[in-house]
Design an enzyme around this catalytic site. Sequence first.
Site, PDB file in Angstrom:
ATOM      1  CG  HIS A  82      -3.701  -3.253   0.443  1.00  0.00           C
ATOM      2  ND1 HIS A  82      -3.660  -3.791  -0.793  1.00  0.00           N
ATOM      3  CD2 HIS A  82      -2.422  -3.127   1.023  1.00  0.00           C
ATOM      4  CE1 HIS A  82      -2.079  -3.610  -1.234  1.00  0.00           C
ATOM      5  NE2 HIS A  82      -1.394  -3.360   0.008  1.00  0.00           N
ATOM      6  CG  ASP A 161       2.677   2.492  -6.748  1.00  0.00           C
ATOM      7  OD1 ASP A 161       3.578   2.800  -5.843  1.00  0.00           O
ATOM      8  OD2 ASP A 161       2.482   1.365  -6.880  1.00  0.00           O
ATOM      9  NE  ARG A 168       9.498   2.793  -2.638  1.00  0.00           N
ATOM     10  CZ  ARG A 168       8.284   2.358  -2.048  1.00  0.00           C
ATOM     11  NH1 ARG A 168       7.146   2.597  -2.828  1.00  0.00           N
ATOM     12  NH2 ARG A 168       8.413   1.776  -0.964  1.00  0.00           N
ATOM     13  CB  SER A 183       3.483   2.967  -2.642  1.00  0.00           C
ATOM     14  OG  SER A 183       3.238   1.618  -3.312  1.00  0.00           O
ATOM     15  CE  LYS A 187       0.051   0.260  -4.913  1.00  0.00           C
ATOM     16  NZ  LYS A 187       1.095  -0.757  -4.824  1.00  0.00           N
TER      17      LYS A 187
HETATM   18  N1  URA Z   1       3.090  -2.526  -1.101  1.00  0.00           N
HETATM   19  C1  URA Z   1       3.055  -1.546  -2.075  1.00  0.00           C
HETATM   20  O1  URA Z   1       1.907  -1.626  -2.826  1.00  0.00           O
HETATM   21  N2  URA Z   1       3.602  -0.592  -1.990  1.00  0.00           N
HETATM   22  C2  URA Z   1       4.938  -0.400  -1.393  1.00  0.00           C
HETATM   23  O2  URA Z   1       5.837   0.539  -1.388  1.00  0.00           O
HETATM   24  C3  URA Z   1       5.199  -1.632  -0.371  1.00  0.00           C
HETATM   25  C4  URA Z   1       4.251  -2.721  -0.386  1.00  0.00           C
END
Ligand code: URA
Length: 431
Positions: A82, A161, A168, A183, A187
């Site tokens: 990621h 999320d 947010r 977050s 995922k």
């Molecule tokens: N990327 C994400 O998936 N979540 C965040 O809070 C910031 C960057």
Amino acid sequence: MRINEIITKKAEKKELTKEEIRFFVNGYVANEIPDYQIASLLMAIRLNGMTDDETTYLTEAMMYSGETLNWDFLHKIIADKHSTGGVGDKVSIVLCPILAALDVTIAKMSGRGLGHTGGTLDKLESIEGYTISLTEKKFKEIVEKHGIAIVGQNEKLVPADKKMYALRDVTGTVESIPLIASSIMSKKLATGSNCILLDVKCGNGAFMKNVENAKKLGSLMIAIGKKLGRKIAVEITNMEQPLGKAIGNKIEVIEAINTLKGNGPKDFTEIIYSSAKTLLVLAQKAKDENEAKLLVDSVISSGKAYQKFLEWINAQGGNIKVFDNKNWFMPKYKYEVKSNLEGYLKIKSAISFGLVAMKLGAGRTKKEDSIDYEAGIYLNKSSNELVKKGDTLFTLYSSKPIDNNLEKELLDSIEFSEKPYIIKSVFAKLI
Ligand code: URA
């Protein structure tokens, strides 16, 4: 349990319990707790932080707020990678087939780009026919047969999320390390991989502006991974300047292919090697980084990595014949930015390049915007290259006429140095 007591507790800098964290996440997803109370709690978290335990509970509660994927039937190590997002970031398109060619299975869910950073999915969709929305059954079939698939985020995974990120975004609570870590990790963990490389981009073109904060985020994500039984490595990489020479969609796919064939730009190739070595060791396919390097060299020079790329794109419906067509990338408009100064080029702001690429049509400002796959920027000169007066610095491409004010935006974000200087592609590795 009452949500206002939980908010007060966090506002008084006290540690929340696992039950309290589950209560507010599940209550929010079930629409039993309104936005304004969660917004208030998120702000208390942003201001007062969370302990590693609280952040792990939050990650777990978010991860189990929806479905999760399970790959036990494959009896294999499943790897994922990621990136927190950067300008010219096409790492997944090169790294994933290299790893798959070395028998590391990749089952990856990726995101779209918004704003100045392009998303892997948009780049892949610039290949005619490539589909990012597969059923879970088809996704699993392709991963089992070809050892690699990259698809869009499944809506049923981590609904918490989706809801919390949207909130947010409009309540000034994105910039919180525990909230970013939970977050990202919720995922990644929900997709079921057991070895994960997190590429935390650092610099003015990225979320994390300095190495200190990037390290804090990285260490926290490693701690969460350990507590939840997954192997995590973090690389903190340079996003002061764009990655590679190509920014856009088709133009980045072409650079990715060149890199898979061993002809990529130096900085980009360095990141690919670094990430591949880290993941090969983490997945126990190599005993150390030296052995891992030899493995990567072998699949690039034998053409196996490129063949795996073609196999993967074809399996997801992409027309691989386009890669033999010299006219595949054929933008209607082109604009060359020349230099009237000389010296070693220094790009001061990766963001400016991302924004110009977006204005050319390569990215979105709103989710609904469509993308011009021909649009983008090629850096004829990149950072630390010697430039003479009259040299072409950058070439802009688009399907629509190009506004010459964009030239000024790019020229304002560069300077020249009399001497070459040192640029690091990877600032730090944390395992
Ligand atoms: N990327 C994400 O998936 N979540 C965040 O809070 C910031 C960057």
